[in-house]
Scaffold this active site. Structure first.
Site, PDB file in Angstrom:
ATOM      1  N   ASP A  68       0.831  -1.209   0.000  1.00 38.85           N
ATOM      2  CA  ASP A  68       0.000   0.000   0.000  1.00 38.85           C
ATOM      3  C   ASP A  68       0.866   1.260   0.000  1.00 38.85           C
ATOM      4  OD1 ASP A  68      -2.381   1.363  -0.030  1.00 38.85           O
ATOM      5  OD2 ASP A  68      -2.748   1.190   2.125  1.00 38.85           O
ATOM      6  N   GLY A  69       0.316   2.334  -0.568  1.00 35.15           N
ATOM      7  CA  GLY A  69       0.975   3.639  -0.496  1.00 35.15           C
ATOM      8  C   GLY A  69       1.598   4.123  -1.793  1.00 35.15           C
ATOM      9  N   ARG A  89       0.135   7.713  -2.584  1.00 34.65           N
ATOM     10  CA  ARG A  89       0.675   8.779  -1.717  1.00 34.65           C
ATOM     11  C   ARG A  89       2.139   9.064  -2.030  1.00 34.65           C
ATOM     12  NH1 ARG A  89      -1.460   5.998   3.573  1.00 34.65           N
ATOM     13  NH2 ARG A  89      -1.984   4.419   2.029  1.00 34.65           N
ATOM     14  N   TRP A  90       2.898   8.006  -2.316  1.00 34.13           N
ATOM     15  CA  TRP A  90       4.317   8.179  -2.666  1.00 34.13           C
ATOM     16  C   TRP A  90       4.428   9.129  -3.864  1.00 34.13           C
ATOM     17  CZ3 TRP A  90       7.259   7.362  -7.028  1.00 34.13           C
ATOM     18  CH2 TRP A  90       8.654   7.288  -6.855  1.00 34.13           C
ATOM     19  N   HIS A 132       2.619   3.513  -8.986  1.00 32.82           N
ATOM     20  CA  HIS A 132       2.410   2.090  -9.305  1.00 32.82           C
ATOM     21  C   HIS A 132       3.604   1.530 -10.095  1.00 32.82           C
ATOM     22  CE1 HIS A 132      -1.486   2.362  -7.573  1.00 32.82           C
ATOM     23  NE2 HIS A 132      -2.024   3.075  -8.542  1.00 32.82           N
ATOM     24  N   LEU A 165      10.878 -20.468  -5.191  1.00 35.96           N
ATOM     25  CA  LEU A 165       9.811 -19.686  -4.542  1.00 35.96           C
ATOM     26  C   LEU A 165       8.518 -19.720  -5.373  1.00 35.96           C
ATOM     27  CD1 LEU A 165       8.892 -17.311  -2.567  1.00 35.96           C
ATOM     28  CD2 LEU A 165       9.950 -15.782  -4.228  1.00 35.96           C
ATOM     29  N   ARG A 201       1.819  -5.040   6.082  1.00 40.42           N
ATOM     30  CA  ARG A 201       1.114  -3.991   5.343  1.00 40.42           C
ATOM     31  C   ARG A 201       1.946  -2.729   5.441  1.00 40.42           C
ATOM     32  NH1 ARG A 201      -5.056  -2.553   4.306  1.00 40.42           N
ATOM     33  NH2 ARG A 201      -4.695  -0.728   3.017  1.00 40.42           N
ATOM     34  N   ARG A 260      -5.148  -2.193   8.655  1.00 36.46           N
ATOM     35  CA  ARG A 260      -6.383  -2.937   8.383  1.00 36.46           C
ATOM     36  C   ARG A 260      -6.109  -4.002   7.332  1.00 36.46           C
ATOM     37  NH1 ARG A 260      -7.899   2.473   6.712  1.00 36.46           N
ATOM     38  NH2 ARG A 260      -7.286   2.779   4.532  1.00 36.46           N
ATOM     39  N   ILE A 261      -7.076  -4.905   7.188  1.00 36.87           N
ATOM     40  CA  ILE A 261      -6.921  -6.071   6.322  1.00 36.87           C
ATOM     41  C   ILE A 261      -7.441  -5.814   4.898  1.00 36.87           C
ATOM     42  CG2 ILE A 261      -7.894  -8.430   6.023  1.00 36.87           C
ATOM     43  CD1 ILE A 261      -5.370  -8.221   7.807  1.00 36.87           C
ATOM     44  N   GLU A 306       0.888 -13.691  12.012  1.00 37.62           N
ATOM     45  CA  GLU A 306       1.455 -12.538  12.709  1.00 37.62           C
ATOM     46  C   GLU A 306       1.377 -11.321  11.786  1.00 37.62           C
ATOM     47  OE1 GLU A 306       2.656 -12.529  15.835  1.00 37.62           O
ATOM     48  OE2 GLU A 306       2.226 -14.666  16.075  1.00 37.62           O
TER      49      GLU A 306
END
Ligand code: IPE
Ligand code: IPE
Ligand code: MG
Length: 228
Positions: A13-14, A17-18, A30, A124, A175, A181-182, A194
């Site tokens: 997230d963010g 704003r970045w 993005h 992975l 996050r 928040r989820i 966790e």
């Protein structure tokens, strides 16, 4: 001692704003976010993480301006078509979770291709959540279940109907960007995960920030309801 999560999930997230803080259009955030995602994928591989689930586009993100949604899918599609071969060479497997009935057809084609091309990779596994919502995943599972004719089911059997089947639950969920928040991510799977919240915007989330999260996680006592 540093304990490496077997399954790491991230709400990236963010980006917006970045970009805004730099006077740039949101989409520039993005673009930078995709670069960071790639770096984090390779860092996770180096660290020995087995599953990395990245929240890429939520079932609620359709509420954004059409221009942003369109740009996001174009960016995602072009990244996948350019980089799948490289990921395959490095042994990274790609999987996708989420709805498949609203994603642009050309994007879906590239996703299927990426999944097919990397299906034998066994380093992975990167799971990209696209048009994904935790509630939607559960409801689609229930609809499959209703059609199966089963009358009762255990938790283990139920989890096989979910998109994220045959994968251990996330050990750690990160996050970024200060939100705690989820946002409808992995509702079923995070029963004992966790959480780690970082103030850093996603485009600034370097390997160093990842290590801070993993160090913090390493100090946690996971009890799973028992007395230790
Ligand atoms: C996360 O960044 C990327 C997506 C949701 C696709 P945002 O676009 O949510 O960035 P902010 O939260 O507006 O800063
Ligand atoms: C969650 O971020 C979705 C993704 C990161 C893909 P949002 O930015 O959409 O979440 P809210 O709206 O702040 O809860
Ligand atoms: Mg956001």
């Amino acid at each position: 001692m540093t304990r490496i999560p077997k399954h790491l999930a991230i709400i990236m997230d963010g980006n917006g704003r970045w970009a805004q803080e730099r006077g740039l259009p949101r989409i520039a955030g993005h673009y930078e976010g995709v670069k960071r995602a790639e770096e984090i994928v390779y860092s996770c591989q180096e660290l020995g993480v087995e599953f990395l689930t990245l929240y890429t586009f939520s079932t609620e993100n359709w509420k954004r301006p059409t221009t942003e949604v369109k740009a996001l899918f174009e960016l995602f599609e072009s990244y996948l078509s350019k980089r799948t071969a490289e990921l395959r060479k490095k042994g990274i497997r790609l999987r996708f979770i989420g709805r498949k009935d609203r994603i642009p057809r050309s994007t879906l084609r590239v996703m299927r291709e990426a999944e097919e091309q990397t299906k034998d990779c066994n380093s992975l596994t990167v799971i990209l959540a696209v048009d994904y919502g935790g509630r939607d995943e559960i409801v689609r599972a229930i609809n499959k279940l209703l059609k199966s004719g089963l009358e009762s089911i255990t938790e283990e059997e139920f989890s096989k109907f979910l998109d994220l089947a045959n994968t251990p639950d996330p050990d750690l969920l990160i996050r970024t960007a200060g939100e705690e928040r989820i946002s409808n991510f992995l509702l079923w799977h995070i029963a004992y995960t966790e959480f780690y919240f970082s103030q850093v915007y996603w485009p600034d989330f370097t390997k160093e920030e990842l290590m801070k999260a993993i160090e913090d996680y390493s100090c946690r006592k996971r009890r799973f309801g028992a007395v230790l």
